[in-house]
Design a protein around this motif. Structure first.
Motif, mmCIF file in Angstrom:
data_model
loop_
_atom_site.group_PDB
_atom_site.id
_atom_site.type_symbol
_atom_site.label_atom_id
_atom_site.label_comp_id
_atom_site.label_asym_id
_atom_site.label_seq_id
_atom_site.Cartn_x
_atom_site.Cartn_y
_atom_site.Cartn_z
ATOM 1 N N SER A 136 0.790 -1.278 -0.132
ATOM 2 C CA SER A 136 -0.137 -0.107 0.027
ATOM 3 C C SER A 136 0.918 1.324 -0.207
ATOM 4 C CB SER A 136 -1.091 0.152 1.351
ATOM 5 O OG SER A 136 -1.696 -1.106 1.257
ATOM 6 N N GLY A 279 -9.354 -3.856 10.819
ATOM 7 C CA GLY A 279 -10.312 -4.728 9.941
ATOM 8 C C GLY A 279 -10.478 -6.178 10.612
ATOM 9 N N GLU A 308 -5.057 3.352 6.995
ATOM 10 C CA GLU A 308 -5.851 2.787 6.084
ATOM 11 C C GLU A 308 -5.567 1.406 5.710
ATOM 12 O OE1 GLU A 308 -4.963 5.287 2.436
ATOM 13 O OE2 GLU A 308 -5.989 7.145 3.602
ATOM 14 N N SER A 309 -4.230 0.796 5.520
ATOM 15 C CA SER A 309 -3.902 -0.650 5.463
ATOM 16 C C SER A 309 -4.570 -1.460 6.634
ATOM 17 C CB SER A 309 -2.291 -0.730 5.375
ATOM 18 O OG SER A 309 -1.970 0.142 4.542
ATOM 19 N N GLU A 311 -6.990 -0.935 8.530
ATOM 20 C CA GLU A 311 -8.471 -0.697 8.384
ATOM 21 C C GLU A 311 -8.838 -1.707 7.165
ATOM 22 O OE1 GLU A 311 -10.452 3.026 8.064
ATOM 23 O OE2 GLU A 311 -9.135 3.883 9.749
ATOM 24 N N SER A 312 -8.165 -1.589 6.168
ATOM 25 C CA SER A 312 -8.621 -2.842 4.879
ATOM 26 C C SER A 312 -8.252 -4.159 5.094
ATOM 27 C CB SER A 312 -8.218 -1.842 3.749
ATOM 28 O OG SER A 312 -6.677 -1.895 3.521
ATOM 29 N N GLN A 314 -8.062 -7.783 5.627
ATOM 30 C CA GLN A 314 -9.044 -8.747 6.015
ATOM 31 C C GLN A 314 -8.712 -10.176 6.434
ATOM 32 O OE1 GLN A 314 -12.525 -8.336 6.318
ATOM 33 N NE2 GLN A 314 -11.816 -6.009 6.110
#
Length: 454
Positions: A136, A279, A308-309, A311-312, A314
């Motif tokens: 990212s 996440g 951001e990474s 949060e995303s 999975q």
């Protein structure tokens, strides 16, 4: 940092024991670097790897070890699945021929910097987490070791700036000079003791080999809450700069939790993020996130990119993976839980009454820690293994319903008939899979297929 080996390997005899992913990757790199390569596997070699050896025009054999072709090696790469106790390995060692792992072999031929990640649990998630953040941030990074294409193959075919390596204790057993710039030790719990003479200290020593060649310039990130790790460090200091992470105490340099925020502090450069935004939820995933964030801070990645990474991200297939909801019953695939500690995390994260599918090849498991969780959260147990006697003895008094099954289809159908609205069905075996399945991935995929076919 590992510097590319300058010596000439032309014509040096490299023997590879094991013709799987690491064997094929090592063969590709060995040929590229001028070695004379021979591959030998006691079992059958998969067609996709045979075609690699044919294409490389190298000599190989399966279902046997021809001593005359092996004992004349100058260096031997042993696949991690082969124990040190097998006869051919003992003979090589007796002759003074170096027997190393793919990680040791390949690291000599790359100038990329290395992040090495090991631990009894969480190493795959943390490896993928770190790789996800690096990608990212636009950093050229390869991911290898226990995940993805083999490290040796990637060294032969790519030139990233960083490698993120997931390392098992078996891979670390075969190192001599391997030195990661950043090492991460997620945790240590008793696992694989069958390969370590049933001695925990042998297994702990193997895990700590990740830091044995590190210098004061390198970094060692570890779980401060893990007693096995902290006790070992008291007696066996590491040279690298230590950056602990902890859910229980504040640390000056490293990562901790304050007011439900992850705080990473490295030499007064601070990163923070609410745990609610992650996440992946659950205490163990918070720790994996803290380890990944600490690595990212060391690499000076933009804080916004790290947030951001995180949060995303999975997670990993077969690790607390939500499969389907049927009749308001959630089916969860945690096939990657091959030891008791991993299953402990899984049961701890359950918020509804659970039907637990458990069992397989027991590696000397002690189930005592699970008893309070089973009493609190589990309403029925479905044993899935050839030998379920130990499970029956440990948990027979904890639940009203305990059944034995011999196939995944049967186990899932049984769970379906026992489940009521609002329940969860959790596959978290706490055992290896080799009695009824090829590996934990095969077990997890069979579970998902059986659920989809309900």
């Amino acid at each position: 940092m590992n510097t590319k080996t300058q010596n000439n390997n032309s014509g040096k005899r490299l023997v590879i024991l094991g013709g799987g992913e690491s064997g094929a990757g090592t063969a590709i790199l060995g040929v590229k670097e001028g070695f004379e390569v021979f591959v030998s596997d006691k079992g059958k070699i998969k067609e996709k790897y045979k075609s690699v050896f044919e294409e490389l025009k190298i000599d190989w054999e399966e279902e046997q070890h021809t001593e005359a072709k092996i004992l004349n090696a100058e260096v031997v790469m042993k696949s991690p699945g082969i124990p040190e106790t097998v006869s051919i390995v003992k003979q090589l060692v007796a002759k003074g021929i170096p027997v190393i792992s793919e990680i040791e072999f390949a690291a000599a031929f790359t100038s990329a910097k290395i992040i090495g990640i090991t631990g009894s649990n969480g190493k795959t998630t943390t490896t993928k987490f770190v790789h996800h953040i690096l990608k990212s941030a636009g950093i050229k990074a390869g991911m290898a070791g226990n995940v993805g294409d083999s490290f040796a193959k990637q060294v032969a075919e790519t030139t990233p700036d960083w490698f993120v390596l997931e390392l098992s204790s078996f891979q670390l057993d075969g190192i001599k000079d391997f030195r990661p710039d950043i090492s991460v030790l997620t945790n240590i719990t008793p696992d694989h003791l069958d390969r370590y003479e049933h001695k925990l200290e042998n297994y702990v020593f193997s895990k700590f080999r990740i830091a044995e060649n590190q210098t004061e310039k390198d970094f060692f990130i570890y779980d401060l809450d893990n007693e096995i790790i902290t006790r070992w460090l008291e007696k066996n200091p590491v040279k690298a700069q230590k950056l602990p992470f902890s859910l229980q105490q504040k640390v000056e340099n490293g990562s901790y939790i304050e007011n439900q925020n992850i705080i990473v502090n490295i030499k007064n450069n601070q990163f923070n993020m609410p745990t609610t935004k992650l996440g992946l939820q659950g205490k163990h995933n918070t720790k994996n996130a803290m380890a990944a964030a600490t690595v990212s801070q060391l690499l000076r990645i933009r804080k916004e990119t790290i947030r951001e990474s995180m949060e995303s991200f999975q997670g990993v297939e077969h690790r607390l993976e939500k499969v389907l909801k049927i009749n308001n019953v959630q089916y969860i695939n945690d096939s990657k839980a091959t030891n008791v500690n991993a299953t402990f995390y899984a049961l701890e994260s359950m918020e509804s009454e659970t039907i637990w599918i458990v069992g397989g090849v027991d590696k000397g498991n002690v189930y005592d820690d699970l008893l309070p969780l089973v009493n609190e959260k589990v309403k029925a147990i479905i044993c899935l293994g050839v030998d379920n006697q130990k499970l029956m003895q440990n948990f027979g008094n904890c639940v009203d319903t305990m059944v034995e099954t011999q196939s995944m289809k049967e186990a899932v159908r049984m769970a379906y008939s026992l489940a009521e609205k609002g329940n969860s069905v959790l596959l978290s075996p706490a055992c290896a899979s080799f009695d009824l399945f090829e590996n934990y991935e095969d077990r997890g995929r069979q579970f998902k297929e059986a659920v989809r076919n309900l």
